[in-house]
Design an enzyme around this catalytic site. Structure first.
Site, PDB file in Angstrom:
ATOM      1  N   LYS A 108     137.623  69.015  26.301  1.00  0.00           N
ATOM      2  CA  LYS A 108     136.520  68.689  27.211  1.00  0.00           C
ATOM      3  C   LYS A 108     136.215  67.189  27.184  1.00  0.00           C
ATOM      4  O   LYS A 108     135.868  66.604  28.212  1.00  0.00           O
ATOM      5  CB  LYS A 108     135.276  69.513  26.861  1.00  0.00           C
ATOM      6  CG  LYS A 108     135.461  71.029  27.069  1.00  0.00           C
ATOM      7  CD  LYS A 108     135.760  71.377  28.521  1.00  0.00           C
ATOM      8  CE  LYS A 108     135.729  72.870  28.789  1.00  0.00           C
ATOM      9  NZ  LYS A 108     136.001  73.226  30.183  1.00  0.00           N
TER      10      LYS A 108
ATOM     11  N   TYR B 204     138.891  72.844  21.615  1.00  0.00           N
ATOM     12  CA  TYR B 204     138.059  72.984  22.815  1.00  0.00           C
ATOM     13  C   TYR B 204     137.284  71.678  23.078  1.00  0.00           C
ATOM     14  O   TYR B 204     137.291  71.141  24.185  1.00  0.00           O
ATOM     15  CB  TYR B 204     137.101  74.161  22.629  1.00  0.00           C
ATOM     16  CG  TYR B 204     136.213  74.439  23.825  1.00  0.00           C
ATOM     17  CD1 TYR B 204     136.691  75.127  24.935  1.00  0.00           C
ATOM     18  CD2 TYR B 204     134.885  74.003  23.846  1.00  0.00           C
ATOM     19  CE1 TYR B 204     135.871  75.380  26.030  1.00  0.00           C
ATOM     20  CE2 TYR B 204     134.062  74.254  24.934  1.00  0.00           C
ATOM     21  CZ  TYR B 204     134.553  74.955  26.023  1.00  0.00           C
ATOM     22  OH  TYR B 204     133.749  75.195  27.111  1.00  0.00           O
TER      23      TYR B 204
ATOM     24  N   ALA C  84     138.163  81.497  38.919  1.00  0.00           N
ATOM     25  CA  ALA C  84     136.890  81.847  39.572  1.00  0.00           C
ATOM     26  C   ALA C  84     136.660  83.352  39.747  1.00  0.00           C
ATOM     27  O   ALA C  84     135.881  83.757  40.593  1.00  0.00           O
ATOM     28  CB  ALA C  84     136.811  81.133  40.920  1.00  0.00           C
TER      29      ALA C  84
HETATM   30  N1  LIG Z   1     129.486  79.672  29.495  1.00  0.00           N
HETATM   31  C1  LIG Z   1     129.135  78.570  28.832  1.00  0.00           C
HETATM   32  O1  LIG Z   1     128.184  78.568  28.034  1.00  0.00           O
HETATM   33  C2  LIG Z   1     129.896  77.286  29.051  1.00  0.00           C
HETATM   34  C3  LIG Z   1     129.440  76.138  28.359  1.00  0.00           C
HETATM   35  C4  LIG Z   1     130.107  74.942  28.549  1.00  0.00           C
HETATM   36  C5  LIG Z   1     131.206  74.880  29.388  1.00  0.00           C
HETATM   37  N2  LIG Z   1     131.630  76.008  30.025  1.00  0.00           N
HETATM   38  C6  LIG Z   1     132.806  75.872  30.895  1.00  0.00           C
HETATM   39  O2  LIG Z   1     132.545  76.504  32.125  1.00  0.00           O
HETATM   40  C7  LIG Z   1     133.764  77.036  32.664  1.00  0.00           C
HETATM   41  C8  LIG Z   1     133.612  78.499  33.006  1.00  0.00           C
HETATM   42  O3  LIG Z   1     133.189  79.216  31.862  1.00  0.00           O
HETATM   43  P1  LIG Z   1     132.651  80.725  31.909  1.00  0.00           P
HETATM   44  O4  LIG Z   1     131.542  80.841  30.929  1.00  0.00           O
HETATM   45  O5  LIG Z   1     132.438  81.161  33.317  1.00  0.00           O
HETATM   46  O6  LIG Z   1     133.873  81.501  31.217  1.00  0.00           O
HETATM   47  P2  LIG Z   1     135.085  82.383  31.814  1.00  0.00           P
HETATM   48  O7  LIG Z   1     135.939  82.723  30.652  1.00  0.00           O
HETATM   49  O8  LIG Z   1     134.534  83.490  32.607  1.00  0.00           O
HETATM   50  O9  LIG Z   1     135.797  81.348  32.788  1.00  0.00           O
HETATM   51  C9  LIG Z   1     137.064  80.803  32.591  1.00  0.00           C
HETATM   52  C10 LIG Z   1     138.026  81.405  33.603  1.00  0.00           C
HETATM   53  O10 LIG Z   1     139.272  80.693  33.511  1.00  0.00           O
HETATM   54  C11 LIG Z   1     140.296  81.649  33.661  1.00  0.00           C
HETATM   55  N3  LIG Z   1     141.544  81.142  33.081  1.00  0.00           N
HETATM   56  C12 LIG Z   1     141.852  80.989  31.773  1.00  0.00           C
HETATM   57  N4  LIG Z   1     143.096  80.520  31.652  1.00  0.00           N
HETATM   58  C13 LIG Z   1     143.595  80.345  32.902  1.00  0.00           C
HETATM   59  C14 LIG Z   1     144.825  79.888  33.419  1.00  0.00           C
HETATM   60  N5  LIG Z   1     145.816  79.497  32.606  1.00  0.00           N
HETATM   61  N6  LIG Z   1     145.013  79.864  34.760  1.00  0.00           N
HETATM   62  C15 LIG Z   1     143.999  80.267  35.602  1.00  0.00           C
HETATM   63  N7  LIG Z   1     142.801  80.719  35.156  1.00  0.00           N
HETATM   64  C16 LIG Z   1     142.607  80.758  33.822  1.00  0.00           C
HETATM   65  C17 LIG Z   1     139.790  82.875  32.928  1.00  0.00           C
HETATM   66  O11 LIG Z   1     140.475  84.032  33.331  1.00  0.00           O
HETATM   67  C18 LIG Z   1     138.312  82.888  33.351  1.00  0.00           C
HETATM   68  O12 LIG Z   1     138.141  83.618  34.542  1.00  0.00           O
HETATM   69  C19 LIG Z   1     134.842  76.746  31.609  1.00  0.00           C
HETATM   70  O13 LIG Z   1     135.470  75.521  31.923  1.00  0.00           O
HETATM   71  C20 LIG Z   1     134.032  76.586  30.340  1.00  0.00           C
HETATM   72  O14 LIG Z   1     134.698  75.808  29.378  1.00  0.00           O
HETATM   73  C21 LIG Z   1     131.013  77.214  29.867  1.00  0.00           C
END
Ligand SMILES: NC(=O)c1ccc[n+]([C@@H]2O[C@H](COP(=O)([O-])OP(=O)(O)OC[C@H]3O[C@@H](n4cnc5c(N)ncnc54)[C@H](O)[C@@H]3O)[C@@H](O)[C@H]2O)c1
Length: 262
Positions: A160, A156, A12
């Protein structure tokens, strides 16, 4: 809506996870802001910002793919707040798309370890406390590509899809204990992660306009707040009889939009 609840939100430090943390805090929820151990310094700063919203916020560095670190994260939450009402499994890795032929085995293992096993480990650790309390809300941040795959993302997308099934499985098991478990599937959300794929020199707003025009019926990207609003619904009493659901927050994707020449 969440006054004096306690929520663990994984990954987060930015993007959707941070958006959910802020939305929950604005609604009176105390926050455990999980960040990857490499982001501990940044996590402390973000936690201070959230405390400005009038709640307690603790940043905890933990790699969610590691069972010991996950156990420690939950132990610290219980030690500080005495309970854990809400869990948001948000952390994920999303490597650059590539053909199934070119995905290295280690990359497959990493994606499944963070995106699916990490959520399982968190569910495993918080469930005994939620069962005992007779209350809990688990929200898994999945993706539309766990339902209808985007091309060249086998690991990925599979992670999901697995998360959507984990949601249904745990929902059935925990339902008698008043613990609900739901998934949110975002489509294209404008965050630091998706902005990082914009080619150098290309205007970011124009880039998102062009990709959403063809892929998203609403012809615009979503924002972290759109996902946070859905998470607030699942976390609140408004959704107390909703469990095992998968909610798309995707501006109409992945509905097929036939293009008939005008
Ligand atoms: N942005 C989009 O378009 C989108 C679309 C579909 C799904 N999502 C999902 O939404 C969620 C958040 O995505 P986002 O766009 O904010 O990207 P983001 O990369 O900012 O968020 C992912 C976070 O997870 C953290 N992370 C990764 N590996 C980790 C670990 N081993 N331990 C703890 N933390 C870890 C990262 O440091 C990052 O802060 C994810 O689950 C992503 O798959 C995003």
């Amino acid at each position: 809506m969440l006054k004096d609840r306690v929520a663990i939100i994984t990954g987060a430090v930015r993007g959707i996870g941070l958006g959910i943390a802020k939305k929950f805090a604005e609604n009176g929820c105390h926050i455990v802001l999980n960040v990857h151990p490499d982001q501990s310094e940044e996590g402390v700063k973000k936690a201070k910002d959230i405390e400005g919203l009038g709640v307690t916020c603790m940043s905890v560095g933990a790699d969610i793919s590691d069972s010991k670190q996950v156990a420690d994260l939950v132990r610290k939450t219980i030690g500080t707040f005495g309970k854990t009402d809400i869990l948001v499994n948000n952390a994920a890795v999303a490597p650059h798309p590539k053909s199934v032929i070119d995905i290295p085995e280690e990359e497959w293992d990493l994606v499944l370890a963070v995106n699916l096993k990490g959520a399982f480990l968190l569910c495993k650790e918080v469930s005994p406390f939620m069962k005992q309390a007779g209350y809990g809300r688990i929200i898994n941040i999945s993706a539309t590509s766990g339902i209808a795959p985007t091309i060249r993302d086998a690991h990925y997308n599979s992670s999901k899809a697995g998360l959507n099934m984990l949601t249904k499985d745990v929902a059935v098991e925990l339902a008698p204990f008043n613990v609900t478990v739901n998934s949110i599937c975002p489509g294209i959300i404008r965050t630091e992660l998706t902005e990082s794929v914009v080619p150098p020199g290309v205007d970011k707003t124009e880039f998102f306009a062009s990709i959403t025009k063809v892929n998203i019926p609403m012809e615009r990207p979503g924002y972290p707040e759109d996902v946070a609003n859905a998470a607030l619904f699942f976390a609140s009493d408004l959704a107390s009889y909703v469990t095992g659901e998968t909610l798309l927050v995707a501006g109409g994707a992945p509905l097929f939009r036939a293009r008939i020449p005008e």
